[in-house]
Design an enzyme around this catalytic site. Sequence first.
Site, PDB file in Angstrom:
ATOM      1  N   HIS A 216     -10.925  -5.782   8.335  1.00  0.00           N
ATOM      2  CA  HIS A 216     -11.745  -5.604   7.136  1.00  0.00           C
ATOM      3  C   HIS A 216     -12.975  -4.741   7.391  1.00  0.00           C
ATOM      4  O   HIS A 216     -13.878  -4.700   6.571  1.00  0.00           O
ATOM      5  CB  HIS A 216     -12.204  -6.964   6.581  1.00  0.00           C
ATOM      6  CG  HIS A 216     -11.093  -7.772   5.982  1.00  0.00           C
ATOM      7  ND1 HIS A 216     -10.108  -8.328   6.739  1.00  0.00           N
ATOM      8  CD2 HIS A 216     -10.826  -8.112   4.700  1.00  0.00           C
ATOM      9  CE1 HIS A 216      -9.271  -8.987   5.946  1.00  0.00           C
ATOM     10  NE2 HIS A 216      -9.672  -8.869   4.699  1.00  0.00           N
TER      11      HIS A 216
ATOM     12  N   GLU B 213       0.816  -1.223   0.000  1.00  0.00           N
ATOM     13  CA  GLU B 213       0.000   0.000   0.000  1.00  0.00           C
ATOM     14  C   GLU B 213       0.847   1.270   0.000  1.00  0.00           C
ATOM     15  O   GLU B 213       0.497   2.244  -0.661  1.00  0.00           O
ATOM     16  CB  GLU B 213      -0.974  -0.020   1.182  1.00  0.00           C
ATOM     17  CG  GLU B 213      -2.126  -1.016   1.019  1.00  0.00           C
ATOM     18  CD  GLU B 213      -1.714  -2.461   1.270  1.00  0.00           C
ATOM     19  OE1 GLU B 213      -0.601  -2.677   1.802  1.00  0.00           O
ATOM     20  OE2 GLU B 213      -2.490  -3.371   0.942  1.00  0.00           O
TER      21      GLU B 213
END
Lengths: 386, 335
Positions: free
Chosen positions: B135, B66
Amino acid sequence: MDSLQQRSSTVQEPPGAATAYRPTPPPAWKPRTDPAPLLPDAEPFRVLGTDAVAAADPGLLRRLYAELVRGRRYNAQATALTKQGRLAVYPSTTGQEACEVAAALALEDRDWLFPSYRDTLAAVARGLDPVQALTLLRGDWHTGYDPREHRIAPLCTPLATQLPHAVGLAHAARLKGDDVVALAMVGDGGTSEGDFHEALNFAAVWQAPVVFLVQNNGFAISVPLAKQTAAPSLAHKAVGYGMPGRLVDGNDAVAVHQVLTEAVARARRGGGPTLVEAVTYRIDAHTNADDATRYRGDSEVETWRAHDPILILERELTERGMLDEDTKREAAEAAETMAAALRERMNADPALDPMDLFAHVYAEQTTQLREQAAQLRAELDAESEA
Amino acid sequence: MPTRTAAKPATMAQALQRAMRDAMAEDPTVHVMGEDVGTLGGVFRVTDGLAKEFGEDRCTDTPLAEAGILGTAVGMAMYGLRPVVEMQFDAFAYPAFEQLISHVSRMRNRTRGAMPMPLVIRVPYGGGIGGVEHHSDSSEAYYMATPGLHVVAPATVEDAYGLLRAAIASDDPVVFLEPKRLYWSKSDWSPEAPAAVEPIGKAVVRRSGRSATLITYGPSVPVCMEAAEAAQAEGWDLEVVDLRSLVPFDDETVCASVRRTGRAVVVHESTGFGGPGGEIAARVTERCFHHLEAPVLRVAGFDIPYPPPMLERHHLPGVDRVLDAVARLQWEAGS
């Protein structure tokens, strides 16, 4: 009991096979590429002290010399400015000028330089105004220049975070069809950061036209290389990413220039990224806030002083009759002129407009910022009336 | 307005995909990038078909990193592209925070406006989909606390399209929070009708009312709409303000509503302590104190790490918890 055992042994035995079970062998494995061509040489590449000096372009040699002398003077002047309180801090590159100068001179105008906070000199050698290059360190703004003007990214204070920027910019340029190369500079400590890894990995996967220059100056503030990495050399890290690693004597300006020029040319013709480790030494402390005597001995510093980048270039060129007294004097005078102008300009207080605090947060100020700007305006007005 | 001829977008995921597609068709500098956005079309299929239509150079499957994704996007923006980055899941964005905070948010400021950062960071965020740990986070407070970033969270299919178009067109970085559990929410939004590009920073009154204002955004908007319907039976006529944008914050719309109703509850999934609700409640109190009949209340997620999926229904603010707060707005001095 016996019959059960007999029956079970009959069932376990594969039909027609007397030997023990072996799993199916996995699909054949081989390395994706041959690592050997990516490995750096055992010794740092050198030109000075070898016959290769004779083949070098005399004009380039004199230019390198003059830039080294100017860079050394810049380091000395900026260090003096910190002592006078004109700069908050200055991370000197005394002893590392060869890397800084070679970095700037290896690039074409259209290329981009991504410097770390220590690489002021590379930016100045690339054409940046010596005062603008110090804005960050003086503290009147974070970056004193428009990065697009000389294609120099902001001097980057966080470690290694500018490396992925270099990869992205080079990748974007290639997507647009421009033959632009990005040169990204980082120190030995910076190679431990995650962004170093991610940048090299992206660059190799995308075959981006990027050159990574690690200036291994021995210490990350006080931590020596041995406590920073267990790799054979920092250049060896390249192999794991699938790019070539080059090891060069970072105090040999001719060698660094040659290695970087080759890596830039390779990137420009689509050959992908290169990792260059320049082995050098930081003669001064990390900054004026650091006490280097706590972590290293004088004898080590003296050894490196004998291998000073200006000294070894000057001696060799003089001996070979490639550097005359006039050229040396001109270089010294040019450096002195630069230093005098820098001193004079830096001793003037910069004109600052506090309202600029709100000017560049967003393209369009938010309501919240407009309210805060009005508050500061009122405070300033009250101050001026008082 | 872009011409839309393909199948009618029915879900928020499809509207988002359409927004990227229209932006890419209009502007060759728009690039979509992230893990799995290409061949797979994103794990939520939000980027479905973009790589096929625009090529892998415009919709790129990146290495799984990321910080690298956002860091290279910074360099691409420096060279004049407009990257749209996907972070796949809220908590996956954390490795990229240094790039976001040290570079994306500050590049314009640091360079006195010479180098803007026109990029969008798409963050599928929030809970309610039964996701495992990492998540389901609601990380908007981190983004809100970083000057230089816009923070946007659509709640409707129409806004998903309109706000993402505006985010891509913005010359400043936008953290675009996509409420995961609304990805499959549907709308009768017609692709043939012109879809409005919504300016960033404007809240909207989703439901008019007189008794109190529910201030909310993203996945909590449908919860508040349902609560408002349910509250009618109790005699409460609730107004629902959908912020749509947390930064910039639309004080005007919010305060106009609270001045009309005299009571307010802020509703969001993010934690209450240090969460966006504290800022919103303070702003409303500072601006509307004399109009308030009761303290501004907050209905937020608990101050806990996002719970495991089998317990998340106890954590997420639901209709009942909103209604309880509304009941507490019957506030009397000294109570």
